[in-house]
Design an enzyme around this catalytic site. Structure first.
Site, mmCIF file in Angstrom:
data_model
loop_
_atom_site.group_PDB
_atom_site.id
_atom_site.type_symbol
_atom_site.label_atom_id
_atom_site.label_comp_id
_atom_site.label_asym_id
_atom_site.label_seq_id
_atom_site.Cartn_x
_atom_site.Cartn_y
_atom_site.Cartn_z
ATOM 1 N N ILE A 594 0.823 -1.229 0.000
ATOM 2 C CA ILE A 594 0.000 0.000 0.000
ATOM 3 C C ILE A 594 0.848 1.266 0.000
ATOM 4 O O ILE A 594 0.297 2.373 0.018
ATOM 5 C CB ILE A 594 -0.950 0.029 1.220
ATOM 6 C CG1 ILE A 594 -0.157 -0.104 2.521
ATOM 7 C CG2 ILE A 594 -1.993 -1.080 1.120
ATOM 8 C CD1 ILE A 594 -1.029 0.001 3.776
ATOM 9 N N GLY A 595 2.149 1.128 -0.004
ATOM 10 C CA GLY A 595 2.980 2.329 -0.015
ATOM 11 C C GLY A 595 4.450 1.987 0.054
ATOM 12 O O GLY A 595 4.847 0.825 0.063
ATOM 13 N N GLY A 597 8.139 3.535 2.035
ATOM 14 C CA GLY A 597 8.740 4.451 2.985
ATOM 15 C C GLY A 597 10.222 4.635 2.734
ATOM 16 O O GLY A 597 10.769 4.144 1.732
ATOM 17 N N ASN A 598 10.888 5.361 3.649
ATOM 18 C CA ASN A 598 12.320 5.619 3.505
ATOM 19 C C ASN A 598 13.154 4.351 3.655
ATOM 20 O O ASN A 598 14.263 4.262 3.124
ATOM 21 C CB ASN A 598 12.775 6.647 4.555
ATOM 22 C CG ASN A 598 12.172 8.014 4.302
ATOM 23 O OD1 ASN A 598 11.920 8.377 3.159
ATOM 24 N ND2 ASN A 598 11.938 8.767 5.362
ATOM 25 N N PHE A 599 12.639 3.362 4.404
ATOM 26 C CA PHE A 599 13.421 2.174 4.717
ATOM 27 C C PHE A 599 12.957 0.928 3.950
ATOM 28 O O PHE A 599 13.679 -0.066 3.898
ATOM 29 C CB PHE A 599 13.357 1.881 6.215
ATOM 30 C CG PHE A 599 13.861 3.010 7.067
ATOM 31 C CD1 PHE A 599 15.212 3.152 7.310
ATOM 32 C CD2 PHE A 599 12.997 3.943 7.606
ATOM 33 C CE1 PHE A 599 15.691 4.183 8.086
ATOM 34 C CE2 PHE A 599 13.463 4.977 8.385
ATOM 35 C CZ PHE A 599 14.814 5.110 8.622
ATOM 36 N N ASP A 601 9.120 -1.112 1.957
ATOM 37 C CA ASP A 601 7.725 -1.058 1.525
ATOM 38 C C ASP A 601 6.778 -1.139 2.716
ATOM 39 O O ASP A 601 7.129 -1.636 3.795
ATOM 40 C CB ASP A 601 7.436 -2.208 0.562
ATOM 41 C CG ASP A 601 8.251 -2.093 -0.720
ATOM 42 O OD1 ASP A 601 8.490 -0.953 -1.152
ATOM 43 O OD2 ASP A 601 8.651 -3.144 -1.266
ATOM 44 N N VAL A 602 5.545 -0.635 2.484
ATOM 45 C CA VAL A 602 4.486 -0.689 3.494
ATOM 46 C C VAL A 602 3.379 -1.599 2.952
ATOM 47 O O VAL A 602 2.976 -1.477 1.795
ATOM 48 C CB VAL A 602 3.941 0.723 3.792
ATOM 49 C CG1 VAL A 602 2.873 0.648 4.884
ATOM 50 C CG2 VAL A 602 5.068 1.661 4.200
ATOM 51 N N ASP A 710 8.751 16.197 11.842
ATOM 52 C CA ASP A 710 8.375 15.985 10.436
ATOM 53 C C ASP A 710 6.853 16.038 10.296
ATOM 54 O O ASP A 710 6.264 15.233 9.570
ATOM 55 C CB ASP A 710 8.917 14.642 9.947
ATOM 56 C CG ASP A 710 8.932 14.549 8.419
ATOM 57 O OD1 ASP A 710 8.719 15.584 7.762
ATOM 58 O OD2 ASP A 710 9.144 13.453 7.889
#
Length: 843
Positions: A594-595, A597-599, A601-602, A710
């Site tokens: 579903i997305g 991130g910086n590190f 996948d989500v 952030d």
């Protein structure tokens, strides 16, 4: 040498601007430090006051009436209280100094810097423009001159050929005269411009620029004088050697001087004077031996076949005690410098000279102890010597002890909980129950080749109780990752946080050179980490013998209390089990991505035990240890928070790769995407409600001293009934103030407060600035802040005072709140508690 003569060059001008910027940063740092010192001093003053109040309570006791030492103590505590008041007064002055003079000086210096830069730019621009005009006019002059020369040559040529008349000659003459006129006009203009340029250059070099620099130097020197005065005031109110503190110290010393040991207890002894205490008489109670048939006599030792061995053993012990006491006396006498005491011939008591010193009390105590022991020695010796050569009497002539014992053992008795056989039986059962979970089913634990004194072949009392309390088990029929003390790929920083006491240990996995290794981490004189070595036969070891499984190796180290390595000396005392929020990777079933991130996948995922839908952030296996630590930081922060407007942590998975953070699944996704997708349907009330939810979550974080760093619409999630939840805590810090020390990479420039960008200083008030940008995003329904500006341009304009206009249909009170959040000075911004109240009242 001053500014006007030394700093006219471009390089010097830029250096002066850099110097002014550095002074502004220094001034800001000074404000922070003096404010912090004032806070510390106030806390110190409060603590001193509490100490003084606690100390003065002692004086209220009537038992100390008339005590000189108590009077001195009361004076000391009263002066401590006075010291606390002075320190508090100085701290309050320092706070006012920062709020008034330092803040005003900071503002004046910023304004002066801006004015200087603008004025320098203005006169420099004018001079540069004139310089360009001179060059341009010179170019025109050259063009007219070349044109004139060409026409003159043509005119002379036609004049020679055609004589003084002719139509063609007239045309050439007319063009020549016009060119001559333009040349002369250009010449005059160039002459005038040169004359003007000479004057302007002279004015720029000798009047305008020197005047500006001289004025700037005067301003700066005035600022330095003001700055110096502020420092002097701060110094005066931080001086513990000032007269008022010296006076306090003198009063304390004066009160102590009046303490006279000889007079301290005079009034007390007069008040409580009594007669010497009557001696307490210890007598043998003869009623105790009325039924002993004359065998036992009062105040007389009984020597018979039942007691003689005990008396001889006791005599030996007492004689050894006398010898030790005498040796201690000799040693103390030698240390005190007195003559070595000698034994008196008649009673064996050490004699000590009259030169008493600080050792006299200990020597006297030893003399008393020796005297008492010798009394018992003489009593036992006398009783034994009185027997002479006679046969030892029987202690029990009337009843046979053996027969009594035999008869008692043949009586049939039921086993009761109070009988010794029952106790022994139950003890064996308990020991069996304790041992059974840790005993290997297939074969006994191997015996080590060397058995140091700390090693035991079986479980000790410590290991049994510790194992039982920690639920550490040994089973060879299950994989290592199912052991509760195995923490998978948990990063080293997290491991160090879990190991708190000496001997705490756990086992984990690490990746080194793309190879998986099992590591034993132990808290022992710090934190030590041992890689489990693998033999050629596939066994596991540290320095000693090898074992067929890691579980057996760890269990042996634990139960035997053997050191892991001789050099480290580390001993395993208590296994640290996985925390309740450490989930098993196998319990998480990844479904849809579903997305990103910086590190990593989500995913949308499902938990097997509860069949609950969750959101899972994954960490790429190839990331270095430092990045994995930062990834888990979000989980470590979120695990302690519980608020409807903060995304909830369910757990982390570190048993094996990939590392995962499991959170509640928020169905609406990103707030930013939600705003853009439903731009046409949002009402003003709904937008204010979103602002309220975000303020509620940030108010909760501020109360926990958590700086998000952030906050933006992209990092908020939208839940059921359009509830906003704060998310993405990867940059968060749990501190009142955080100073960035590793550069400003990946910083969201357009959402970040000026003091964080300029000085790397973060507080909750930086989050307030970001909250103002978040409000603007919400009311603009997902537009990009500072649209059309680069990060550098936006930062430059913000420093110059620019603030974004209100989005269309933004309520006036909401835009006023945005502007307050964007105050350049952090102290002028509202805290989230006030923000929440304002937004709540607008709903």
């Amino acid at each position: 040498m001053g500014f006007s003569s030394a700093l006219q060059g471009r390089v010097a001008h830029e250096a002066l601007l850099l110097r002014l910027d550095a002074e502004l940063r220094l001034l800001d740092a000074m404000k922070r430090c003096i404010n912090q010192k004032a806070k510390c001093d106030k806390d110190y003053a409060i603590a001193l006051g509490q100490v003084a109040q606690q100390g003065l309570k002692v004086d209220r006791a009537d038992d100390l009436h008339g005590s000189l030492i108590t009077k001195a103590w009361r004076t000391l505590m009263e002066e401590v209280e006075q010291t606390a008041k002075h320190i508090k007064c100085n701290a309050e002055f320092l706070e006012l100094l920062c709020q008034d003079k330092l803040t005003q000086l900071y503002q004046d210096k910023r304004k002066a810097r801006k004015t200087y830069q603008e004025e320098h730019s203005r006169i420099a621009t004018k001079f540069n423009h004139l310089t360009e005009e001179v060059a341009k006019k010179k170019t025109e002059y050259q063009k007219h001159l070349e044109y004139y020369k060409g026409l003159r040559s043509r005119f002379e040529e036609h004049y020679i050929k055609a004589g003084r008349s002719g139509r063609k000659l007239d045309d050439v003459r007319d063009k020549y005269q016009k060119a001559c006129r333009k040349l002369h006009l250009a010449h005059n203009e160039y002459v005038l411009l040169i004359t003007e340029a000479v004057e302007v250059e002279q004015d720029f070099r000798t009047v305008l620029l020197p005047g500006l620099l001289e004025h700037q130097q005067s301003l700066q020197e005035g600022f330095i004088q003001t700055w110096k005065n502020i420092l002097q005031e701060a110094c005066q109110h931080s001086d513990f050697t000032s007269d008022k503190f010296r006076d306090i110290q003198k009063r304390i010393e004066h009160s102590i001087v009046h303490v006279n040991p000889a007079e301290e207890y005079r009034e007390f002894t007069e008040k409580h004077k009594t007669s010497p205490a009557n001696p307490i008489i210890f007598e043998f109670d003869e009623a105790l031996i009325e039924d002993t048939l004359g065998k036992l006599q009062p105040n007389t030792l009984t020597v018979d076949n039942l007691t003689v061995d005990w008396l001889r053993s006791r005599l030996s012990d007492l004689e050894n005690s006398v010898k030790e006491t005498q040796e201690k006396q000799i040693k103390l006498a030698a240390e005190s410098g007195t003559q070595t005491p000698t034994m008196q011939s008649n009673n064996g008591i050490n004699g000590i000279g009259k030169d008493a010193n600080k050792y006299s009390k200990d020597i006297n105590a030893l003399r008393c102890q020796e005297k008492q022991t010798l009394k018992l020695v003489d009593m036992i010796k006398t009783a034994l010597n009185d027997l002479g050569c006679e046969e030892l009497p029987s202690g029990c002539d009337d009843i046979s002890v053996e027969q009594n014992f035999i008869e008692s053992t043949h009586v049939d008795q039921p086993v009761t909980p109070s009988s010794s056989s029952y106790i022994f039986q139950k003890g064996a059962e308990v020991m069996s129950l304790i041992r059974s979970p840790f005993r290997r089913k297939s074969q006994p634990l191997p015996t080590p080749e060397r058995t140091p004194c700390s090693t035991r072949a079986s479980l000790t009392t410590r290991s049994l109780s510790s194992l039982a309390s920690s639920s550490m088990t040994l089973a060879t029929n299950r994989p290592l990752y199912e052991e509760e003390w195995f923490h998978g790929v948990l990063p080293r920083e997290e491991v160090v946080r879990l190991l708190k006491n000496e001997g705490d240990f756990l086992v984990r996995e690490t990746i080194r050179n793309e190879e998986s290794q099992i590591v034993l981490s132990v808290c022992w004189n710090g934190h030590k980490h041992f890689i489990v070595q693998t033999t050629a036969e596939g066994y596991f070891r540290f320095e000693g013998r090898s074992f067929p499984s890691i579980q057996e190796l760890i269990m042996y180290q634990y139960t035997s209390e053997a050191t892991v390595t001789q050099r480290s000396g580390a001993i395993l005392r208590k296994p640290v089990l996985r925390e309740r929020w450490e989930l098993s990777n196998d319990d998480v079933v990844l479904l849809d991505k579903i997305g990103r991130g910086n590190f990593g996948d989500v995913y949308k995922a499902k938990l097997k035990p509860s069949k609950k839908d969750v959101a899972v952030k994954t960490c790429r296996m190839t990331l270095p240890e430092e990045q994995k630590r930062k990834f888990l930081q979000e989980g470590r922060i979120l695990k302690q928070y519980d608020h409807p407007n903060i995304v909830k942590l369910i757990g982390i998975c570190v048993q094996k790769q990939p590392i995962m953070i499991v959170m509640e699944l928020v169905p609406g996704g990103s707030l930013l995407n939600f705003l853009r997708k439903h731009k046409a349907t949002h009402t003003s009330k709904q937008l204010i409600s979103m602002c309220r939810d975000a303020a509620a979550g940030m108010r909760y974080l501020e109360s926990k001293n958590c700086i998000h760093r952030d906050l933006a619409a992209r990092n908020c999630l939208i839940g059921y009934e359009n509830t906003v939840k704060i998310s993405d805590f990867g940059m968060s810090r749990e501190e009142e103030e955080y100073i960035v020390s590793d550069g400003m990479k990946q910083i969201p420039i357009k959402w970040t407060a000026p003091e964080a960008l300029n000085f790397g200083k973060y507080t909750s008030l930086c989050d307030v600035w970001s909250y103002g940008i978040l409000m603007w995003e919400i009311f603009s329904k997902g537009d990009t802040p500072y649209s059309g500006m680069s990060n550098a341009r936006a930062r430059e304009r913000i420093d110059a005072g620019y603030r974004m206009p209100a989005p269309e249909q933004t309520p006036p009170e909401m835009y006023r709140l945005m502007l307050r959040c964007w105050s350049y000075e952090p102290e002028a911004r509202p805290h989230f508690d006030e923000i929440y109240s304002i937004v709540e009242n607008s709903c």
